[in-house]
Design a protein around this motif. Structure first.
Motif, PDB file in Angstrom:
ATOM      1  N   ASN A  23      45.959  26.095  47.308  1.00 44.72           N
ATOM      2  CA  ASN A  23      45.829  26.841  46.057  1.00 44.72           C
ATOM      3  C   ASN A  23      44.363  27.057  45.680  1.00 44.72           C
ATOM      4  N   LEU A  24      43.514  26.085  45.952  1.00 47.35           N
ATOM      5  CA  LEU A  24      42.093  26.248  45.644  1.00 47.35           C
ATOM      6  C   LEU A  24      41.414  27.210  46.614  1.00 47.35           C
ATOM      7  N   THR A  25      41.780  27.138  47.872  1.00 44.00           N
ATOM      8  CA  THR A  25      41.248  28.088  48.852  1.00 44.00           C
ATOM      9  C   THR A  25      41.643  29.507  48.465  1.00 44.00           C
ATOM     10  N   ALA A  26      42.914  29.696  48.126  1.00 44.12           N
ATOM     11  CA  ALA A  26      43.404  31.019  47.742  1.00 44.12           C
ATOM     12  C   ALA A  26      42.736  31.507  46.462  1.00 44.12           C
ATOM     13  N   LEU A  27      42.517  30.625  45.514  1.00 42.25           N
ATOM     14  CA  LEU A  27      41.852  31.018  44.274  1.00 42.25           C
ATOM     15  C   LEU A  27      40.401  31.429  44.539  1.00 42.25           C
ATOM     16  N   ASN A  28      39.717  30.711  45.432  1.00 45.05           N
ATOM     17  CA  ASN A  28      38.361  31.095  45.815  1.00 45.05           C
ATOM     18  C   ASN A  28      38.355  32.463  46.491  1.00 45.05           C
ATOM     19  N   LEU A  29      39.339  32.710  47.345  1.00 47.61           N
ATOM     20  CA  LEU A  29      39.446  34.025  47.978  1.00 47.61           C
ATOM     21  C   LEU A  29      39.648  35.118  46.931  1.00 47.61           C
ATOM     22  N   PHE A  30      40.473  34.818  45.951  1.00 41.45           N
ATOM     23  CA  PHE A  30      40.693  35.792  44.887  1.00 41.45           C
ATOM     24  C   PHE A  30      39.385  36.122  44.170  1.00 41.45           C
ATOM     25  N   HIS A  31      38.668  35.103  43.759  1.00 40.03           N
ATOM     26  CA  HIS A  31      37.417  35.338  43.028  1.00 40.03           C
ATOM     27  C   HIS A  31      36.393  36.088  43.878  1.00 40.03           C
ATOM     28  N   ASN A  32      36.385  35.843  45.182  1.00 36.26           N
ATOM     29  CA  ASN A  32      35.462  36.545  46.074  1.00 36.26           C
ATOM     30  C   ASN A  32      35.930  37.963  46.409  1.00 36.26           C
ATOM     31  N   SER A  33      37.179  38.276  46.126  1.00 39.97           N
ATOM     32  CA  SER A  33      37.733  39.598  46.429  1.00 39.97           C
ATOM     33  C   SER A  33      37.882  40.473  45.195  1.00 39.97           C
ATOM     34  N   ASP A  34      37.842  39.875  44.022  1.00 42.24           N
ATOM     35  CA  ASP A  34      37.942  40.631  42.766  1.00 42.24           C
ATOM     36  C   ASP A  34      36.551  41.150  42.430  1.00 42.24           C
ATOM     37  N   PHE A  35      36.126  42.163  43.173  1.00 37.28           N
ATOM     38  CA  PHE A  35      34.748  42.653  43.103  1.00 37.28           C
ATOM     39  C   PHE A  35      34.361  43.161  41.721  1.00 37.28           C
ATOM     40  N   ASN A  36      35.314  43.788  41.012  1.00 35.44           N
ATOM     41  CA  ASN A  36      34.977  44.329  39.693  1.00 35.44           C
ATOM     42  C   ASN A  36      35.169  43.312  38.572  1.00 35.44           C
ATOM     43  N   GLY A  37      35.667  42.118  38.907  1.00 32.49           N
ATOM     44  CA  GLY A  37      35.779  41.033  37.940  1.00 32.49           C
ATOM     45  C   GLY A  37      36.783  41.266  36.825  1.00 32.49           C
ATOM     46  N   ASN A  38      37.799  42.107  37.074  1.00 28.26           N
ATOM     47  CA  ASN A  38      38.769  42.389  36.016  1.00 28.26           C
ATOM     48  C   ASN A  38      39.954  41.420  36.014  1.00 28.26           C
ATOM     49  N   GLY A  39      39.936  40.417  36.876  1.00 30.44           N
ATOM     50  CA  GLY A  39      41.013  39.431  36.904  1.00 30.44           C
ATOM     51  C   GLY A  39      42.243  39.872  37.670  1.00 30.44           C
ATOM     52  N   GLN A  40      42.165  41.010  38.367  1.00 35.41           N
ATOM     53  CA  GLN A  40      43.243  41.516  39.200  1.00 35.41           C
ATOM     54  C   GLN A  40      42.646  41.954  40.528  1.00 35.41           C
ATOM     55  N   PHE A  41      43.479  41.939  41.553  1.00 31.73           N
ATOM     56  CA  PHE A  41      43.056  42.443  42.851  1.00 31.73           C
ATOM     57  C   PHE A  41      43.563  43.866  42.950  1.00 31.73           C
ATOM     58  N   ASP A  42      42.669  44.819  42.720  1.00 31.69           N
ATOM     59  CA  ASP A  42      43.028  46.227  42.702  1.00 31.69           C
ATOM     60  C   ASP A  42      43.187  46.754  44.123  1.00 31.69           C
TER      61      ASP A  42
END
Length: 144
Positions: A23-42
């Protein structure tokens, strides 16, 4: 260069430790992939993740282009990930917009055309669990 963060995170973790807790690895991936920082993976961010892998700029990522950037500790895992990404039937050995559309829908659990951080994390937990033998620190790797 920012699109390399996804696998830079994987590579750094692989060399230092196991991916657990997932879950922490996946959350880190999310934060590194949410380039616009809107809290969603567009959907556009999925394209951004793969943009630099398309070294010949033909609008699609060939298997050899993708694997060229992957280091030995994660090579076998990356092969499986490529197969997951090449998901528009029939698989053709390339990742393109059609595959991105299908993959994004797979990640979008409630099909509302928006991948939340929870959906992203849940997806990557499943991917990591399903392929644990390929990314564990004790794995044996071989490149063709």
């Amino acid at each position: 260069m920012i699109s390399y963060l996804l696998f830079a995170c994987f590579i750094g973790l692989a060399l230092a430790q196991d991916f657990k807790p997932y879950n922490l690895t996946a959350l880190n991936l999310f934060h590194n992939s949410d380039f616009n920082g809107n809290g969603q993976f567009d959907r556009s961010e999925l394209n951004d993740v793969f943009q630099n892998y398309d070294v010949n700029y033909d609008g699609r990522v060939a298997r050899h282009e993708y694997l060229h950037f992957i280091s030995e500790p994660l090579y076998n895992f990356a092969v499986i990930l490529f197969e997951d990404y090449d998901c528009a039937p029939p698989p053709d050995g390339f990742i393109d917009d059609t595959d991105f559309d299908v993959y994004y829908k797979i990640m979008d659990e409630n099909q509302d055309d928006m991948v939340t951080s929870d959906e992203f994390v849940n997806h990557w937990i499943r991917v990591l669990e399903r392929n644990e033998a390929l990314h564990s620190p004790t794995q044996t790797t071989s490149t063709p």
